[in-house]
Structure formats: C-alpha cells, structure tokens
Design a protein around this motif. Structure first.
Motif: not given
Length: 299
Positions: A287-294
């Motif tokens: 899930d691309i939405s789970q990758g907010d490392t910032f």
C-alpha cells in the motif's frame, strides 16, 4: 527469480563500452575539422549556419559554436559500441535488468495514474548524466535532471563479492529502489528535499536524505508485493535475498566496515535495520499510502 521469458523494457539505453564524454560533454575535437567544413558547406549546413547568423544578430551568440556543438554532439551520439563484447554473464545481467525494469513498469502503471516510465542506462566504467559525471564506484544512482537510472553491471559482482549480498532478487531490489527515486521525482518529494540543501544544517539535511532513501526502500517493497501477486515472479529465498541486501548497504554497517566506527549524524541512507524494516513494510502492505517516512515519528 522466475524472470526468463518475460517482457523486457524498451526503455533501456545501453552505453556499455562507450566513453563517458559521449553526448556532447567535452571540447571540440580538431580531428573533426575536415568533416565539419564539409558539413558547413553542405545544403543542410548552410541552413544551420544561416539560423546561427540570425541567432548571433539577435542574441550576440557565436554561430560557429552552434555549428560545432551540433556537429560534435551528432557525431558523439552516433558512436556505437561496436567492438564491445560483454561476457555471457554480463549480457545475461543486462537482459535481467531490462526484465526487472519492465516489471516495475507494469506494477507502477497499475498503481499510479499517468505514470511516466524512466530510462535505465547501462554503462561500464564511467558515465555522464544530467547530474554530472560518475564512475562505477558511485554505484547505481538516479538522476532527476534527465529522469534516468544509471547502472554499471559490475556493481552486481560487488554486491556478491564485497558486500556478501548475492542473488538475483537482491539485484532486482537495487533496480526497484532506484525506480522508487523516480516516483519521488514524479510526486515532487525529491525536489522538495533537494531545495532544502544549503537552507538547513548538514545534519538536518542528512536526516531528510535518510527519509528519502527509506521511502525508496519502501517503494521497492511495494513493487515486490505487486509483482509477486500478479506474476509470481519470486521463488523461495528471494525475499531473504532482498532483506540481506538491504542489511548489507546500511550506513552503520558500511561505516563500520570501512572505518571501524559509526557516525550517525553522517548517515544519508539509513541503518541496516531501518532499510530492512521499510522494505518489509512495503512488501507486507503493498500500500503506497503507508510509506510516508517524512511524517513517521520513528524510522
């Protein structure tokens, strides 16, 4: 990995065996003077010179530079790698890389609207990109200036022999990570981070750089998730190969191996544990939405 027989990407530029000055980087070669004069006085050449004169009148530009640059770049770009024969192993790795790039295209075209596919440049020794010149010692890199991935296939040998990170899926992870940077370029994330350079301290900028790299690891994991679900490209042991590669290229491990000490403030890519964790999160969720490392409070 079950990669043989699958589609290969057409977005591959094979510069193996070419000089890094190809593409118009160097000065004018006097050996081109005779063919240049022949070109200038040809019908096409006269037209270009006429355009150059008009430009010189309007902008004060030297028309001879226009003709010389045109001819030099045309000649440089036309130089083929005729005579370059890669080893069977290297040529297979080139086919493998084109296949993995095609897999990333299939996955990201299915996830992102209007996905713009990047180009993979294969080179040997050194290369010139819109980001400047680089040698194979640089390792694989993505240049936002031309939206291309650059890879010297000898890096795969280094992964196996020097980093103890063998395996075709470990190599696929590297390519998918660089494609992750391309997605960051398309989303504007990479530009936002790059604009911070010089506006904040080196330590603070390094922290942003780490978050950028970990997000690319996450995106590589998302690719692996979707590629496996849709094409069953992975075999037993492949996941472990990728995790081992992520572990091998952590800042802490590389620093410890090269200098015997670890300096966290100088990290630019993340620790081994962080890189493995974010690849795993991308692979587990898809899930691309789970990758907010910032926005993550803990990396």
């Amino acid at each position: 990995m079950k990669w043989q027989g699958r589609r290969k990407s057409a977005n591959v530029e094979d510069r193996r065996g070419q000089s890094s000055s190809g593409g118009g980087g160097g000065g004018f070669n006097p050996m081109l003077l005779a063919p240049l004069l022949k070109f200038v006085f040809s019908k096409t050449g006269l037209i270009i010179v006429g355009i150059g004169l008009l430009i010189s009148l309007v902008f004060g530009y030297n028309p001879l530079n226009l003709v010389a640059n045109f001819f030099t770049e045309t000649t440089s770009q036309s130089i083929s790698k005729e005579g370059y024969n890669g080893s069977p192993e290297e040529n297979e790795q080139a086919q493998f890389s084109a296949t993995i790039l095609a897999s990333t295209e299939d996955v990201w075209n299915g996830i992102l609207d209007n996905y713009k596919e990047p180009t993979l440049v294969l080179y040997s020794g050194s290369v010139t990109s819109a980001c400047g010149s680089a040698s194979s010692a640089t390792g694989p890199f993505y240049c936002p200036g031309d939206e291309k991935l650059y890879l010297d296939l000898s890096f795969f040998k280094d992964m196996e022999n020097r980093m103890n990170a063998p395996g075709d899926f470990a190599q696929a992870y590297v390519i998918a990570h660089e494609v992750g940077h391309h997605i960051q370029r398309l989303s504007g994330t990479m530009d936002k981070v790059n604009r911070l350079r010089g506006q904040i301290s080196d330590k603070e900028f390094n922290e942003y750089s780490v978050r950028l790299e970990l997000q690319a690891d996450f995106l590589a994991g998302v690719w692996a998730n979707h590629a496996q679900r849709t094409t069953k490209i992975m075999e037993s042991g492949d996941y472990e190969e990728a995790m081992n590669a992520a572990n091998a290229i952590g800042d802490d491990r590389l620093q410890r191996q090269s200098t015997g000490r670890v300096v966290p403030d100088s990290f630019t890519h993340g620790t081994s544990e962080q890189r493995m964790r974010w690849f795993k999160k991308g692979f587990d969720t898809g899930d691309i939405s789970q990758g907010d490392t910032f926005s993550a409070t803990s990396l």
